[in-house]
Design a protein around this motif. Structure first.
Motif, PDB file in Angstrom:
ATOM      1  N   LEU A 142      -9.741  -2.612  -1.228  1.00 36.69           N
ATOM      2  CA  LEU A 142     -10.852  -2.373  -2.147  1.00 36.69           C
ATOM      3  C   LEU A 142     -10.744  -0.994  -2.798  1.00 36.69           C
ATOM      4  O   LEU A 142     -10.939  -0.859  -4.021  1.00 36.69           O
ATOM      5  CB  LEU A 142     -12.178  -2.500  -1.400  1.00 36.69           C
ATOM      6  CG  LEU A 142     -12.582  -3.911  -0.957  1.00 36.69           C
ATOM      7  CD1 LEU A 142     -13.918  -3.881  -0.221  1.00 36.69           C
ATOM      8  CD2 LEU A 142     -12.670  -4.861  -2.151  1.00 36.69           C
ATOM      9  N   THR A 181      -7.727  -0.985  -5.264  1.00 32.25           N
ATOM     10  CA  THR A 181      -8.028  -1.754  -6.468  1.00 32.25           C
ATOM     11  C   THR A 181      -8.988  -1.000  -7.378  1.00 32.25           C
ATOM     12  O   THR A 181      -8.781  -0.937  -8.605  1.00 32.25           O
ATOM     13  CB  THR A 181      -8.633  -3.118  -6.077  1.00 32.25           C
ATOM     14  OG1 THR A 181      -7.714  -3.821  -5.227  1.00 32.25           O
ATOM     15  CG2 THR A 181      -8.900  -3.962  -7.311  1.00 32.25           C
ATOM     16  N   PHE A 183      -5.462  -6.631  -6.327  1.00 33.34           N
ATOM     17  CA  PHE A 183      -6.009  -6.992  -5.025  1.00 33.34           C
ATOM     18  C   PHE A 183      -4.978  -7.772  -4.223  1.00 33.34           C
ATOM     19  O   PHE A 183      -4.747  -7.481  -3.041  1.00 33.34           O
ATOM     20  CB  PHE A 183      -7.284  -7.820  -5.201  1.00 33.34           C
ATOM     21  CG  PHE A 183      -8.029  -8.080  -3.923  1.00 33.34           C
ATOM     22  CD1 PHE A 183      -9.099  -7.276  -3.552  1.00 33.34           C
ATOM     23  CD2 PHE A 183      -7.680  -9.128  -3.076  1.00 33.34           C
ATOM     24  CE1 PHE A 183      -9.790  -7.499  -2.370  1.00 33.34           C
ATOM     25  CE2 PHE A 183      -8.352  -9.366  -1.894  1.00 33.34           C
ATOM     26  CZ  PHE A 183      -9.417  -8.553  -1.542  1.00 33.34           C
TER      27      PHE A 183
END
Length: 276
Positions: A80, A83, A203
């Motif tokens: 996370l 990204t 991702f």
């Protein structure tokens, strides 16, 4: 007209058959994760288990001696953050290379694009030395910074930013908006499909990354899921039902992120084809 429709039917049927063949390994993996170990390798394949072992198999994966849940949370954290950072850097760079006029802009962009031709393996040793010197070795921040910059994302988003008419930018400048305001209020909403496409790609790449965690992490509690799966296989490699349960757990976030963003991806592909 009838021949065109017939061709479409044939092509659709062939694509459907090909899609079934592509999804069969995943269906077998899912089925094997629900079976007792003795039924995994039965031939012919028994797609529906005679005895369901969902709770037993998945509890051994998540609650066994290997801290699978910890590795899972580590991967979520790293993926996370990577990204998000990559999206921010790539979008800002793409906007600058497409809508901000400065001397040598195209030359700098070509130099940035040229770095994409350098194999990642060729710079691993300098990266390793530099990260040890900076104190970024064996921590998640180092992994995030490694994947934060994305040349491909900059190139992809730049092409979409170039499709935004300069008249819109000039109108905003006349109204007193600076580049930051134009970037956040006008630019990003107009390239949302491209952002979603790159977000999904980044991702997936980060989640599946095995090389960087293997080289830049040493502490077991910091391992990502890919290293955890390798360790899990060393302990339970002879139990295929447990291995398949771990693999199914590992790909669930990828399925969720793709299903959630597939509409934006299709819009991005469609708009890109129209521009071409």
């Amino acid at each position: 007209m009838k021949s065109i429709r017939l061709n479409r039917v044939i092509i659709t049927a062939l694509m459907g058959i090909a899609g079934i063949f592509f999804i069969l390994p995943f269906l077998w993996m899912l089925s094997a994760s629900f079976k007792p170990e003795l039924e995994v390798m039965t031939y012919p394949i028994q797609w529906i288990p005679s005895t369901w072992k969902i709770v037993e198999n998945y509890s051994q994966v998540w609650l066994g001696s290997i801290p699978f849940a910890l590795y899972y949370l580590n991967s979520i954290e790293v993926t996370l953050l990577t990204t998000a950072l990559s999206l921010i850097i790539s979008a800002m760079a793409a906007y600058g290379f497409s809508k901000v006029n400065f001397k040598g802009r195209d030359v700098v962009f070509m130099l940035v694009l040229a770095t994409y031709m350098i194999p990642h393996q060729a710079i691993l040793v300098p990266q390793f030395i530099m990260f040890r010197w900076l104190g970024l070795f064996d921590n998640h921040l180092g992994l995030v910074l490694l994947g934060g910059s994305g040349v491909l994302g900059t190139f992809l988003l730049r092409q979409f930013f170039m499709g935004v008419h300069n008249e819109i930018i000039e109108s905003a400048r006349i109204d007193g908006a600076n580049h930051w305001r134009i970037f956040f209020r006008i630019g990003l909403p107009l390239v949302k499909p491209a952002l979603a496409t790159y977000m999904i790609l980044r991702f997936i790449w980060t989640w599946n990354d095995y090389q960087n965690p293997l080289i830049f992490l040493r502490t077991d509690s910091l391992f990502t899921l890919q290293l955890g799966i390798r360790k899990f296989a060393d302990f339970n490699g002879e139990f295929y039902s447990l291995m398949m349960a771990g693999a199914v757990s590992a790909i669930l976030p990828l399925l969720i992120i793709f299903i959630a963003g597939q509409k934006q991806v299709i819009e991005g592909v469609a708009s890109g084809s129209v521009k071409g």
